[in-house]
Design a protein around this motif. Structure first.
Motif, PDB file in Angstrom:
ATOM      1  N   ASN A 283     -14.308   4.539  -2.642  1.00  9.52           N
ATOM      2  CA  ASN A 283     -14.040   4.213  -4.051  1.00  9.52           C
ATOM      3  C   ASN A 283     -12.559   3.956  -4.284  1.00  9.52           C
ATOM      4  N   ASP A 284     -11.694   4.668  -3.574  1.00  5.60           N
ATOM      5  CA  ASP A 284     -10.258   4.433  -3.687  1.00  5.60           C
ATOM      6  C   ASP A 284      -9.895   3.018  -3.251  1.00  5.60           C
ATOM      7  N   VAL A 285     -10.561   2.534  -2.206  1.00  9.67           N
ATOM      8  CA  VAL A 285     -10.296   1.172  -1.740  1.00  9.67           C
ATOM      9  C   VAL A 285     -10.655   0.165  -2.825  1.00  9.67           C
TER      10      VAL A 285
ATOM     11  N   GLN B 126      -8.620  -3.487  -7.166  1.00  9.07           N
ATOM     12  CA  GLN B 126      -8.594  -3.859  -8.585  1.00  9.07           C
ATOM     13  C   GLN B 126      -7.204  -3.721  -9.190  1.00  9.07           C
ATOM     14  N   GLN B 127      -6.410  -2.801  -8.659  1.00 10.95           N
ATOM     15  CA  GLN B 127      -5.101  -2.505  -9.256  1.00 10.95           C
ATOM     16  C   GLN B 127      -3.964  -3.345  -8.676  1.00 10.95           C
TER      17      GLN B 127
ATOM     18  N   VAL C 194      -6.170  -9.333   2.085  1.00 10.77           N
ATOM     19  CA  VAL C 194      -5.676  -8.600   3.250  1.00 10.77           C
ATOM     20  C   VAL C 194      -6.127  -7.144   3.204  1.00 10.77           C
ATOM     21  N   LEU C 195      -6.060  -6.530   2.028  1.00 13.59           N
ATOM     22  CA  LEU C 195      -6.473  -5.130   1.897  1.00 13.59           C
ATOM     23  C   LEU C 195      -7.966  -4.971   2.168  1.00 13.59           C
ATOM     24  N   LYS C 196      -8.782  -5.865   1.652  1.00 18.45           N
ATOM     25  CA  LYS C 196     -10.224  -5.779   1.893  1.00 18.45           C
ATOM     26  C   LYS C 196     -10.540  -5.951   3.377  1.00 18.45           C
ATOM     27  N   LEU C 197      -9.851  -6.900   4.001  1.00 18.99           N
ATOM     28  CA  LEU C 197     -10.059  -7.113   5.428  1.00 18.99           C
ATOM     29  C   LEU C 197      -9.586  -5.913   6.241  1.00 18.99           C
TER      30      LEU C 197
ATOM     31  N   LEU D   4       0.853  -1.181   0.000  1.00 17.62           N
ATOM     32  CA  LEU D   4       0.000   0.000   0.000  1.00 17.62           C
ATOM     33  C   LEU D   4       0.890   1.233   0.000  1.00 17.62           C
ATOM     34  N   ALA D   5       1.127   1.771  -1.211  1.00 22.34           N
ATOM     35  CA  ALA D   5       2.066   2.887  -1.337  1.00 22.34           C
ATOM     36  C   ALA D   5       1.548   4.136  -0.653  1.00 22.34           C
ATOM     37  N   SER D   6       0.272   4.389  -0.748  1.00 17.23           N
ATOM     38  CA  SER D   6      -0.330   5.558  -0.101  1.00 17.23           C
ATOM     39  C   SER D   6      -1.732   5.200   0.354  1.00 17.23           C
ATOM     40  N   ARG D   7      -2.211   5.895   1.335  1.00 18.48           N
ATOM     41  CA  ARG D   7      -3.518   5.586   1.918  1.00 18.48           C
ATOM     42  C   ARG D   7      -4.629   5.934   0.932  1.00 18.48           C
ATOM     43  N   PRO D   8      -5.750   5.227   0.982  1.00 26.20           N
ATOM     44  CA  PRO D   8      -6.922   5.596   0.181  1.00 26.20           C
ATOM     45  C   PRO D   8      -7.581   6.842   0.765  1.00 26.20           C
ATOM     46  N   SER D   9      -8.251   7.591  -0.084  1.00 24.65           N
ATOM     47  CA  SER D   9      -8.916   8.812   0.375  1.00 24.65           C
ATOM     48  C   SER D   9     -10.439   8.693   0.361  1.00 24.65           C
ATOM     49  N   SER D  10     -10.957   7.528  -0.035  1.00 25.49           N
ATOM     50  CA  SER D  10     -12.403   7.312  -0.056  1.00 25.49           C
ATOM     51  C   SER D  10     -12.684   5.828  -0.198  1.00 25.49           C
TER      52      SER D  10
END
Length: 299
Positions: free
Chosen positions: A209-211, A216-217, A229-232, A201-207
């Protein structure tokens, strides 16, 4: 109640055997449907058949036992009955038939088929797999789902209902409280997310939708497991921040930033430790090992 019964009749039919189970007025046993809908409250009196009678009670000496027709409905019913076998005591029991996947009727009930025919089908939302997946923590996925729907009672939503509440964020008091602010923009949320920025995770999500976009990326080796892991992690952070917000509002208890991180970390480790490890021959890291990589900086 009447509307519910009418819906049920679209999914249930009765095949007459001995006629001792099927209800003459209420069950769907002729092509006319439930006869009480056709004849109304005057039906039992005009046909001389009690309201709670079974189909077998309309038979006498091996023949249908109805009075002469005095209405078009009664005449139609008698015509239809003349094409149907008369219930006999030596026949099999009456059988209830359920709507099946092909649109016909069969003796077995399927909750899945019934639900698919009852529900209003909407487009699949792009975030469904971020909320519902087999490794989820149910209490966390529920709060995450409510957040994606925009249904959490944040203060901006309470104000839109006309309630008299302070608009400020309960975590930072520096901006109005909303879902985006509470979970991604608030300094407490930013600090929490930053603790997990590292190799994956290079940078935190801001919303929210970012998650979804980050999931997806994610590409490369072990990307599918890293996505879990990211979804959890998203669900756990949302859940812990929501509980922290409620504790501050309703109990006057505030946790330190370090404590919030430790709550998230503990919940992640507990869940990932409970999941099965990959087989030794696959040489794949466990979900817990991938989580630890989330915490590690770029090498």
């Amino acid at each position: 109640m009447l509307q519910l019964k009418d819906q049920l009749h679209n999914f249930l039919r009765c095949s007459i055997g001995d006629g001792n189970t099927a209800l003459f007025w209420y069950d769907y046993w002729t092509e006319l449907g439930p006869l009480y809908l056709l004849f109304g409250t005057t039906g039992p009196r005009s046909l001389r058949i009690p309201l709670r009678a079974t189909v077998s009670q309309s038979v006498s000496n091996g023949h249908w036992n109805l009075p002469p027709a005095r209405s078009d409905f009664a005449e139609t019913l008698q015509i239809i009955l003349s094409t149907m076998p008369v219930p006999r005591s030596d026949n099999n029991d009456d059988v209830y038939l359920w709507r099946n996947h092909s649109g016909g009727f069969g003796p077995s009930f399927s909750s899945r088929v019934t639900w698919e025919r009852l529900r209003v089908v909407n487009h699949v939302v792009p975030w469904h797999s971020v909320v519902w997946f087999k490794e989820e923590i149910p209490r966390c996925s529920f709060i995450s789902w409510t957040a994606f729907l925009g249904r959490l009672p944040t203060r901006d939503r309470l104000l839109s209902w006309g309630l008299s509440v302070p608009p400020g964020c309960a975590l930072c008091s520096s901006a109005d409280e909303s879902i985006s602010h509470l979970f991604f923009i608030c300094p407490v949320a930013v600090a929490t997310w930053n603790c997990f920025c590292g190799r994956y995770l290079a940078s935190r999500p801001s919303s929210l939708n970012d998650v979804v976009l980050l999931c997806q990326q994610l590409t490369g080796t072990h990307s599918a497991r890293a996505r879990v892991v990211l979804k959890l992690l998203n669900q756990v952070i949302i859940y812990i921040l929501w509980r922290e917000r409620n504790n501050r509002i309703f109990m006057g208890i505030a946790s330190t930033q370090e404590t919030i991180f430790r709550k998230v970390d503990r919940a992640m480790r507990d869940r990932l430790l409970s999941l099965s490890r990959p087989s030794a021959s696959s040489h794949s890291p466990s979900l817990l090992e991938l989580y630890l990589w989330f915490l590690s900086p770029y090498s």
